[in-house]
Enzyme design. Structure first.
Site, PDB file in Angstrom:
ATOM      1  N   LYS A  25       0.852  -1.205   0.000  1.00 41.92           N
ATOM      2  CA  LYS A  25       0.000   0.000   0.000  1.00 41.92           C
ATOM      3  C   LYS A  25       0.882   1.247   0.000  1.00 41.92           C
ATOM      4  CE  LYS A  25      -3.752  -2.298   2.514  1.00 41.92           C
ATOM      5  NZ  LYS A  25      -4.998  -2.235   1.791  1.00 41.92           N
ATOM      6  N   GLU A  27     -12.512  -2.883   9.929  1.00 40.99           N
ATOM      7  CA  GLU A  27     -13.090  -3.337   8.655  1.00 40.99           C
ATOM      8  C   GLU A  27     -14.596  -3.348   8.775  1.00 40.99           C
ATOM      9  OE1 GLU A  27     -10.796  -6.348   6.322  1.00 40.99           O
ATOM     10  OE2 GLU A  27     -10.667  -7.186   8.334  1.00 40.99           O
ATOM     11  N   HIS A  76      -0.229  -8.084   9.040  1.00 43.77           N
ATOM     12  CA  HIS A  76      -0.399  -6.682   8.661  1.00 43.77           C
ATOM     13  C   HIS A  76      -0.077  -5.704   9.795  1.00 43.77           C
ATOM     14  CE1 HIS A  76      -2.211  -8.740   5.416  1.00 43.77           C
ATOM     15  NE2 HIS A  76      -3.424  -8.820   5.891  1.00 43.77           N
ATOM     16  N   LYS A 104     -13.755  -6.974  12.598  1.00 47.49           N
ATOM     17  CA  LYS A 104     -14.658  -7.094  11.449  1.00 47.49           C
ATOM     18  C   LYS A 104     -16.006  -6.462  11.821  1.00 47.49           C
ATOM     19  CE  LYS A 104     -12.322 -10.169   8.796  1.00 47.49           C
ATOM     20  NZ  LYS A 104     -11.725  -9.693   7.551  1.00 47.49           N
TER      21      LYS A 104
HETATM   22  C1  BG6 Z   1      -6.513 -10.074   4.543  1.00 47.29           C
HETATM   23  C2  BG6 Z   1      -7.367 -10.741   5.565  1.00 47.29           C
HETATM   24  O1  BG6 Z   1      -5.187 -10.439   4.692  1.00 47.29           O
HETATM   25  O2  BG6 Z   1      -6.611  -8.659   4.690  1.00 47.29           O
HETATM   26  C3  BG6 Z   1      -8.809 -10.292   5.424  1.00 47.29           C
HETATM   27  O3  BG6 Z   1      -7.301 -12.146   5.411  1.00 47.29           O
HETATM   28  C4  BG6 Z   1      -8.894  -8.802   5.490  1.00 47.29           C
HETATM   29  O4  BG6 Z   1      -9.612 -10.881   6.424  1.00 47.29           O
HETATM   30  C5  BG6 Z   1      -7.917  -8.161   4.506  1.00 47.29           C
HETATM   31  O5  BG6 Z   1     -10.218  -8.416   5.188  1.00 47.29           O
HETATM   32  C6  BG6 Z   1      -7.864  -6.658   4.690  1.00 47.29           C
HETATM   33  O6  BG6 Z   1      -7.162  -6.083   3.644  1.00 47.29           O
HETATM   34  P1  BG6 Z   1      -7.478  -4.610   3.144  1.00 47.29           P
HETATM   35  O7  BG6 Z   1      -6.460  -4.349   2.097  1.00 47.29           O
HETATM   36  O8  BG6 Z   1      -8.881  -4.602   2.649  1.00 47.29           O
HETATM   37  O9  BG6 Z   1      -7.324  -3.731   4.354  1.00 47.29           O
END
Ligand code: BG6
Length: 511
Positions: A202, A236, A260, A360
């Site tokens: 990103k 999210e 992440h 989530k």
């Molecule tokens: C993924 C996870 O690695 O990253 C997902 O498995 C998650 O559960 C996603 O939704 C989030 O990525 P981004 O780029 O949408 O923030």
């Protein structure tokens, strides 16, 4: 393609590199949703050599044409250049580079067929046989595929390089990650291995390094003398979609924190690397992970919060509770939200708590890192009620509305000295005319083709991250503490997350 002049700068020119991208698991979602659309965008932007080929390898009995049709659907739905794909001439040019080889992943002879196909394509074009193998299969196939690539003699070539990209999840705990690293290293050299963490692709995440190390004003205050604490929030609005089977085993800590969020922390907390180069940077990231204080089972209960969403609504849309999803175990205890508190034991960060949260089905999608600075040592002005909450905050907005803002106190116009927090804002969109940043996969695929591993996780880094995450999960399982809380879908998480910070006299930044 017309370049946006605001985006072009030194370093945008990237050398073409003839390559065949070989996708294992090419009939799966990732290939149509991310990989081929990203490759399509790179071609549209002339970022890769015209001598590229994409070879899909999977169990289903597809023909080249059917593979092309499926990829057309993916590109027209998910690529930044979807409208170009609708132009049949442009799509025709691109799709001629798509090929499909059918094979079961455990059938060695199909790898020999695959090898012949790839070598044939390079020969036809009289170019080096450079290969980027991409494992886009369920992780249970990784070992089998790696070993078969090895047995088929596809790891080294006299006429071209060989690299392998591996998707997450990389293991489910420290032991399995070590075992997978072992398999990889028995076949490939570490320098050939590219472990994906798409957060590193990103733009805003890469900008953390530029912000810190291309400016003189931040580094002097980027430490325990000036920073009170750091928050990393990844909210999210989506649920687990059709992945409940995977997610119920994984939970939020494996899914988001081990990779992440810890990656975000390493970039924020690392020391300046000696060079802007893959291993120099990764060395520093590993040091941060090793400096994070590991937590015992008892400490985990005290420093963490876990929760699962129940039914609720997001933007007026009713959302069923996590346990009602098909694929979740009855009475599942899998957390879909967690908040963790860490300490980093080094000179820079001693005593500065790091708070992380992710969940989530939150009201909105937003990822942000915020650096909260200490109060001024002596206040000349009348105190206000929430003085401790009015410190300077530097917020790095990862997504959406990518940008950076600095919150500071300002005098309200008029008589007397009344204060109010104001913000100074940098927005990618406004400054660079960037409507939609390139997808992370574009950057990462290109880097892997160029042999630049800076934005990929090294084997020791992955293991160091698991070393921190394993005790959290084991702590929860062993003691059952803290209790699994619940939160309604469409809310900002459980009360326990607020208490975690309140017990330290702090609170979460409003997202
Ligand atoms: C993924 C996870 O690695 O990253 C997902 O498995 C998650 O559960 C996603 O939704 C989030 O990525 P981004 O780029 O949408 O923030």
């Amino acid at each position: 393609m017309v370049e946006n002049p605001l985006r072009v700068g030194p370093g945008m020119e990237r050398p073409p590199n003839p390559v065949t991208v070989v996708i294992f698991g090419a009939t799966g979602d990732l290939t149509a949703r991310k990989l081929v659309p990203a490759l399509y965008s790179l071609v549209q932007e002339d970022q890769i050599s015209p001598h590229f080929e994409i070879v899909g390898f999977a169990r289903r009995d597809w023909a080249d044409d059917f593979f092309r049709e499926k990829m057309f659907e993916g590109v027209t739905r998910f690529s930044r250049f979807a409208e170009h794909a609708a132009d049949s001439a442009l799509w025709g040019q691109f799709s001629a580079h798509l090929h499909y080889v059918q094979g079961n992943f455990d059938q060695p002879e199909r790898y020999r067929e695959l090898d012949r196909t790839i070598a044939g394509l390079a020969q036809e074009q009289n170019r080096p046989d450079n290969r980027l193998y991409y494992l886009a299969t369920p992780p249970s196939w990784y070992d089998v595929i790696i070993e078969n690539i090895g047995k088929a003699g596809m790891v080294q070539g006299e006429n071209g390089w060989r690299r392998i990209v591996i998707e997450k999840p990389f293991g489910v705990d420290l032991a399995s990650a070590r075992a997978l690293n072992g398999t990889l290293h028995s076949v490939f050299d570490e320098s050939q291995v590219y472990r994906i963490d798409h957060y590193l692709g990103k733009e805003t995440v890469q900008n953390i390094l530029v912000l810190r190390f291309a400016n003189a004003i931040y580094e002097p205050i980027w430490n325990r003398r000036y920073v009170d604490h750091v928050q990393i929030s990844v909210a999210e609005s989506v649920g687990v979609g059709s992945r409940a089977g995977y997610y119920d085993q994984a939970g939020v800590v494996r899914d988001m924190f081990q990779n992440h969020i810890l990656q975000l922390l390493t970039l924020v907390a690392m020391e300046p690397p000696v060079a802007f180069e893959a291993d120099a940077i990764r060395d520093e990231k590993v040091k941060v992970l090793r400096a994070i204080r590991p937590q015992s089972v008892d400490e985990v209960a005290h420093h963490s919060v876990r929760a699962q969403y129940t039914d609720g609504a997001i933007n007026g849309e009713p959302i069923p509770g996590y346990c009602e999803l098909e694929g979740t175990a009855e009475g599942s205890q899998t957390p879909t939200y967690a908040a963790l508190r860490w300490q980093i034991d080094n000179w820079r960060w001693q005593g500065v708590p790091i708070y992380m949260r992710s969940g989530k089905c939150m009201p909105t999608r937003v990822s942000e890192i915020s650096i909260h600075f200490k109060q001024p040592p002596h206040l000349l002005f009348d105190a206000v009620d929430d003085e401790s909450l009015r410190s300077n905050v530097l917020a790095l907005r990862i997504q959406p509305d990518e940008g950076i803002s600095l919150k500071f106190e300002s005098k309200l116009p008029g008589q007397g000295v009344r204060r109010r927090p104001v913000t100074m804002d940098f927005r990618y969109g406004a400054s660079f005319g960037l409507v939609e940043p390139p997808d992370a996969y574009e950057r990462l695929l290109l880097d892997a083709m160029l042999g630049d591993a800076m934005l990929f996780t090294r084997g020791d880094e992955i293991e160091a991250a698991w070393q921190l995450i394993d005790p959290v999960i084991q702590g929860w399982e062993a003691s059952g503490k803290p209790d699994l809380e619940i939160y309604e879908a469409g809310t900002w998480g459980p009360p326990g997350a607020d208490h975690l910070l309140q017990s330290d006299g702090r609170r979460w930044r409003r997202l």
